[in-house]
Structures are given as structure tokens and as C-alpha cells.
Design a protein around this motif. Sequence first.
Motif, PDB file in Angstrom:
ATOM      1  N   GLN A   1      36.226  65.556 -14.694  1.00  0.00           N
ATOM      2  CA  GLN A   1      35.070  64.702 -14.873  1.00  0.00           C
ATOM      3  C   GLN A   1      33.859  65.351 -14.215  1.00  0.00           C
ATOM      4  O   GLN A   1      33.901  66.493 -13.780  1.00  0.00           O
ATOM      5  CB  GLN A   1      35.354  63.318 -14.278  1.00  0.00           C
ATOM      6  N   SER A   2      32.767  64.604 -14.176  1.00  0.00           N
ATOM      7  CA  SER A   2      31.566  65.127 -13.528  1.00  0.00           C
ATOM      8  C   SER A   2      31.851  65.351 -12.048  1.00  0.00           C
ATOM      9  O   SER A   2      32.790  64.809 -11.482  1.00  0.00           O
ATOM     10  CB  SER A   2      30.410  64.132 -13.693  1.00  0.00           C
ATOM     11  N   SER A   3      31.016  66.125 -11.418  1.00  0.00           N
ATOM     12  CA  SER A   3      31.237  66.485 -10.017  1.00  0.00           C
ATOM     13  C   SER A   3      30.933  65.331  -9.066  1.00  0.00           C
ATOM     14  O   SER A   3      31.176  65.449  -7.867  1.00  0.00           O
ATOM     15  CB  SER A   3      30.367  67.686  -9.651  1.00  0.00           C
ATOM     16  N   HIS A   4      30.423  64.221  -9.582  1.00  0.00           N
ATOM     17  CA  HIS A   4      30.066  63.092  -8.713  1.00  0.00           C
ATOM     18  C   HIS A   4      31.276  62.579  -7.936  1.00  0.00           C
ATOM     19  O   HIS A   4      31.207  62.371  -6.729  1.00  0.00           O
ATOM     20  CB  HIS A   4      29.469  61.958  -9.551  1.00  0.00           C
ATOM     21  N   PHE A   5      32.403  62.388  -8.627  1.00  0.00           N
ATOM     22  CA  PHE A   5      33.600  61.893  -7.947  1.00  0.00           C
ATOM     23  C   PHE A   5      34.083  62.890  -6.897  1.00  0.00           C
ATOM     24  O   PHE A   5      34.473  62.501  -5.801  1.00  0.00           O
ATOM     25  CB  PHE A   5      34.725  61.620  -8.950  1.00  0.00           C
ATOM     26  N   ALA A   6      34.064  64.182  -7.239  1.00  0.00           N
ATOM     27  CA  ALA A   6      34.538  65.206  -6.306  1.00  0.00           C
ATOM     28  C   ALA A   6      33.721  65.201  -5.019  1.00  0.00           C
ATOM     29  O   ALA A   6      34.268  65.267  -3.910  1.00  0.00           O
ATOM     30  CB  ALA A   6      34.490  66.581  -6.971  1.00  0.00           C
ATOM     31  N   VAL A   7      32.395  65.102  -5.152  1.00  0.00           N
ATOM     32  CA  VAL A   7      31.510  65.103  -3.985  1.00  0.00           C
ATOM     33  C   VAL A   7      31.734  63.849  -3.147  1.00  0.00           C
ATOM     34  O   VAL A   7      31.847  63.901  -1.906  1.00  0.00           O
ATOM     35  CB  VAL A   7      30.034  65.204  -4.423  1.00  0.00           C
ATOM     36  N   GLU A   8      31.818  62.704  -3.829  1.00  0.00           N
ATOM     37  CA  GLU A   8      32.013  61.435  -3.132  1.00  0.00           C
ATOM     38  C   GLU A   8      33.370  61.391  -2.421  1.00  0.00           C
ATOM     39  O   GLU A   8      33.476  60.952  -1.278  1.00  0.00           O
ATOM     40  CB  GLU A   8      31.915  60.292  -4.145  1.00  0.00           C
ATOM     41  N   ARG A   9      34.401  61.872  -3.114  1.00  0.00           N
ATOM     42  CA  ARG A   9      35.746  61.863  -2.540  1.00  0.00           C
ATOM     43  C   ARG A   9      35.827  62.794  -1.340  1.00  0.00           C
ATOM     44  O   ARG A   9      36.420  62.445  -0.304  1.00  0.00           O
ATOM     45  CB  ARG A   9      36.745  62.304  -3.612  1.00  0.00           C
ATOM     46  N   ASP A  10      35.237  63.963  -1.448  1.00  0.00           N
ATOM     47  CA  ASP A  10      35.272  64.924  -0.352  1.00  0.00           C
ATOM     48  C   ASP A  10      34.578  64.358   0.882  1.00  0.00           C
ATOM     49  O   ASP A  10      35.081  64.478   2.006  1.00  0.00           O
ATOM     50  CB  ASP A  10      34.607  66.230  -0.784  1.00  0.00           C
ATOM     51  N   ALA A  11      33.439  63.698   0.683  1.00  0.00           N
ATOM     52  CA  ALA A  11      32.700  63.125   1.807  1.00  0.00           C
ATOM     53  C   ALA A  11      33.497  61.994   2.454  1.00  0.00           C
ATOM     54  O   ALA A  11      33.551  61.884   3.691  1.00  0.00           O
ATOM     55  CB  ALA A  11      31.339  62.615   1.328  1.00  0.00           C
ATOM     56  N   GLY A  12      34.131  61.155   1.630  1.00  0.00           N
ATOM     57  CA  GLY A  12      34.910  60.043   2.165  1.00  0.00           C
ATOM     58  C   GLY A  12      36.113  60.504   2.969  1.00  0.00           C
ATOM     59  O   GLY A  12      36.376  59.995   4.067  1.00  0.00           O
ATOM     60  N   VAL A  13      36.847  61.471   2.429  1.00  0.00           N
ATOM     61  CA  VAL A  13      38.020  61.987   3.121  1.00  0.00           C
ATOM     62  C   VAL A  13      37.614  62.728   4.389  1.00  0.00           C
ATOM     63  O   VAL A  13      38.301  62.645   5.422  1.00  0.00           O
ATOM     64  CB  VAL A  13      38.836  62.910   2.188  1.00  0.00           C
ATOM     65  N   ARG A  14      36.484  63.409   4.333  1.00  0.00           N
ATOM     66  CA  ARG A  14      35.995  64.111   5.526  1.00  0.00           C
ATOM     67  C   ARG A  14      35.705  63.126   6.667  1.00  0.00           C
ATOM     68  O   ARG A  14      36.010  63.395   7.830  1.00  0.00           O
ATOM     69  CB  ARG A  14      34.728  64.906   5.169  1.00  0.00           C
ATOM     70  N   ARG A  15      35.135  61.978   6.328  1.00  0.00           N
ATOM     71  CA  ARG A  15      34.847  60.960   7.346  1.00  0.00           C
ATOM     72  C   ARG A  15      36.143  60.418   7.948  1.00  0.00           C
ATOM     73  O   ARG A  15      36.246  60.218   9.161  1.00  0.00           O
ATOM     74  CB  ARG A  15      34.036  59.813   6.731  1.00  0.00           C
TER      75      ARG A  15
END
Length: 546
Positions: free
Chosen positions: A237-251
Motif C-alpha cells: 500500500q502507500s507508505s503512509h501506513f509504513a511510516v505511521e506503524r514505524d513511529a508507533g512501534v518506535r514509541r
Amino acid sequence: MASNLNLANTKDLLPRLTEQEVQSRIEELTQKLRNSDIYLLLKQTALQETKSPSSNTSNSSAVVSNSQFISDVQQRINRSVLSRVLANQVYRELKLRDQTVLEAEPLGFVRRAQLLWEKRILKSLNTMCTELSVPLARRRGKQEQIEMKTKWNEIGTGNPNLEQYRPVYAPKDFLEVVASLVNPNSTLSSSGSSEEVNGYWGIVQVNLDVKSIEQLRVEYSSLCIDKCQSGLDDRYQSSHFAVERDAGVRRVAKQGLSAVCEVAARRGNPVGQRAVMWEKILGVRVDEIDRLYYSQMKNEVIQHDLMIDNIIFKDIKLTSVNDDFFFVFEDYLYQVLLIFVRDTSVLKWRNCMMANPLKAYLRGKIGNENYCVVYPPSGVIPFHGFSMYVAPLCFIYADPVKLYFVFRELYVRFFCHLHCLSSNPKGILAVSALFESLLMSLAPSLFFHLKSIGSAPLKIAFKWLMRAFSGYLEADQLLVLWDRVISHDSNEILAVMAAGLFLYRSANLMNVTSPAAAEAIMADLSTVKVIPILQIILATNTEKSK
């Protein structure tokens, strides 16, 4: 919002306990913590508090009450990273407690079968020693030790002649034992035509309580088809989910709590966060004490040569080195596995699953129980393909010390159950029974067709289950699968994956007329994507509804 969701989901991670059970576990955990390195850190914190000036008085000689002192120490711990370390250690001990709470397998006929299996392994090992005229263990000479130490980072070079060494056992040997296991009190064993009477077609003849498809859908609701998944949607899919998921898991990873990380990882881990998330979930905390322990185990390898070492060398040569993805990690695999078989800490987890750990006597002391030792020190006899438990981890961890401790934790939590006979829900018996149950309920005509041509589905899938799919799936997809195994703290997902593969290729399998043809269809899993296969099972009701 993410933190509220995580806390809500952690409520049911551990079973509800009575007040008496809570008190008993607190006492048990307290004793375990007293014997750990965390206890030393807690004492150091208390000592630092005694040296710090009181915040409530200006007079340095003021007397501080015992309750005030305890409160000050607790506040200091809560303000430091030690609070998370302590919480994670307690959580880990609770997770591992069920593996050691029983002294032995509760089912007598399973325990007897495990004992016979261990005797068979011992006989195979002794026969090999006799044929090759080699001892089980010996101390290396000084020159050998120097050479071993010098080539530690290139340990794969200059191996001895391994042609006459062979694996002690393989998955097909273990499958024969699983297939022969029958409960003497069951109607399946008291009837000469059990299939006709009970309508049961599977290989596993032990009645174990496995989950239904409806229960699995509830347990693995995070894998439902309408939720985005790391390992699938972040690629297509678009990179939006990847960016959002990476930030959430990083937190979540930065917060550092094992229970919260476990829930967050149920929808997968971004590639860049997988290493730290696995460490947090498994409670792996590599410090100077761990590095010293690793160094001591390394010295044991340098000083002593075990016959098992050559079996490990042979296994790595036959499996990992022949793999297009794993051959570059050959030296890492030698280092990790040679240390692993000497690690006595593994034995305390293995003891609860072994009927009688394999033992040997020191030379010249045969019959004297004072000189009887467990062999190898870890209690683990590697089977053909054992090194594939370690190989995928080399993609994640470049530090061999971290690699070792993460592998050891994965082994004692998950992998050890896959090559031992036990009624544990994580064990190979339960996983195999769940696989057959799922396939019989979702695709009965496929199951019956394969059985009728002499190719029972478990005969094909057993090697996948026993090796946790390592060496069969592509490396990136295998890690996606292991994300779900680790985050759900269960091997059940392996059975779901295996059943999904049969449904995925059911059209071709229904046309085969021989076991060889069925094996050929299921031989190549290199193009398989894990998440869609899992969702085939978790989104399919019955064969009629497809």
C-alpha cells in the motif's frame, strides 16, 4: 490513543489468580529475583539512597524513619530505568513459570514414550561413538586451544573429516514416534478399527484439548483481514501506513515494557524495529555480566572438544551452508551452537520436558554416580536441521552475544517444545493435533483424499512444524511468521500456517494420485506470503462456504 489500547489489551495477558495464589507467586518471584543480577542493582540503588542527603530536612544528621527510607528507595527506582527492568523481569518469570512448575510430564504414557525416545537417541549416539572410536568429550591440547582461539572468527575453516558423522535423528524419525503414541485409556486404542468407529483420520492419536477455529479467530483477532499488517500492507500500500506503524512501534519500544511491546507486535514489527522489539518481548537484556558469561562459555569451547561439536558442524554443512540466504552466516552459527550445547542454564528449562536427561560418566569412573554428568551440558541433542533455528536470527543481530541470548530465549520458550514429547500446548503433539483438526474441519474432502492416496497431510507438514518453517519459507517471510509466534507467546500459529498452505494449494492437491506428487506440490514455499496464508484460515468458515 496507542498507550490506552496497549494497556487495555494487557489485562488478560496473565490468568486471574486468587489472593493466596498471588501471595505464593510473589514469594516465589522474590526468591528468584534474589538470585539474579537485578537484586544487586536494587541493593546498589538502596545504597545510593543512603548516601544522598534527605530532601525533607536541612540537618544532615536527621534520623529518617524506616518507612520514609523505603519510600525514598521506591521513588528512586521508579525514576530510573531499573523500574522497567524489574517489571520486565517479573513478566518474563511469570511467562516461563508454567514450563518449570511441573516436575515431569503429567501424562504417564507420554512420559514413558519420551523415556523410550531418549534411550533411542542415547543408543544412536553411543553407536556412533563406538563406530568412529571417538570419546564423547576430551580436553584439547595446548596447541589445539591456541589454534581454536586464533580461528574463532573463522571457525568454519579447517574442520575435521565429517563424512562418517551423521545426524542423531531427523524429523521423519520423530514423526514415527509421534504417530505411534496412543493413550491406553482411549477408545482409539481399544478398538481394532478406530477410524470407522470414531471417524478420525489423523496421525496424532492422542486426545489433546486444541482450540477450534472460532477460538483461534478470537485469540488472533489482530490478524483479521480488515487490519493492516506489518510484513504485508507496509509493502503493497502507500507508505503512509509504513511510516505511521514505524513511529508507533518506535514509541512502544522506547517505553520498554515487555507486556506492552508484546501486544503492539501482534500486527507485526517494522524491519528496523524488529531486533529491539524481540529483545523487549523476550526480556533479553545483554549487560556486562552476560558478556562475561558468553566469554566463559567461549573458553569452554576452546578448552574442551565434544563429539556433539562434529554433529553440529555436519548439520550446518548439510543445511545452512547449502541455503542461498544463510551460507554467509556459517561462522556465526558455529559460534552460537557450540556455546549453546555447553550452556548449563538451558538444562533447567529442559529438565521439565525430559523423562531422563542423557548422562555420561567421566573416564575411569563408570558406575560411580558422583562422576555422572549430563551430556551435553545443555541436555540438548541436535537433530538434522537444528541449526536452522539460529540462521534467520543472523539477519537481525550482528552482535554474536545478542544473537546468542536471543536465540537461547527463543529456544527455551518455543523451539524446545517442537522436538520433545509432551502434552504442553506449545508442544509438537498439540501443534500437530491442531493442524490436523483445522484441516479436517475446513477441508475434509482434501484431508480424506490425501489420506486415501497414502499421503497424510502431517507427513508433509511435520518437518515444517518441527523446524518452525525455518529453511522452507523465504527469510523475510519467516521473520514475519516468528513475529506472530513471539507476540502471541504460542506455537499455535505454526499449525495455522501449515493448514493455510494446504488450503492455498488445495486445487492442485485434489488432482494428485500419489504421495510423491503431493510432496512435489508442497515442496517449494519460496513464493509464499505469510499474512495472506494465515488469513485464509482465520477468515474461512467451512469448506462449503468457500
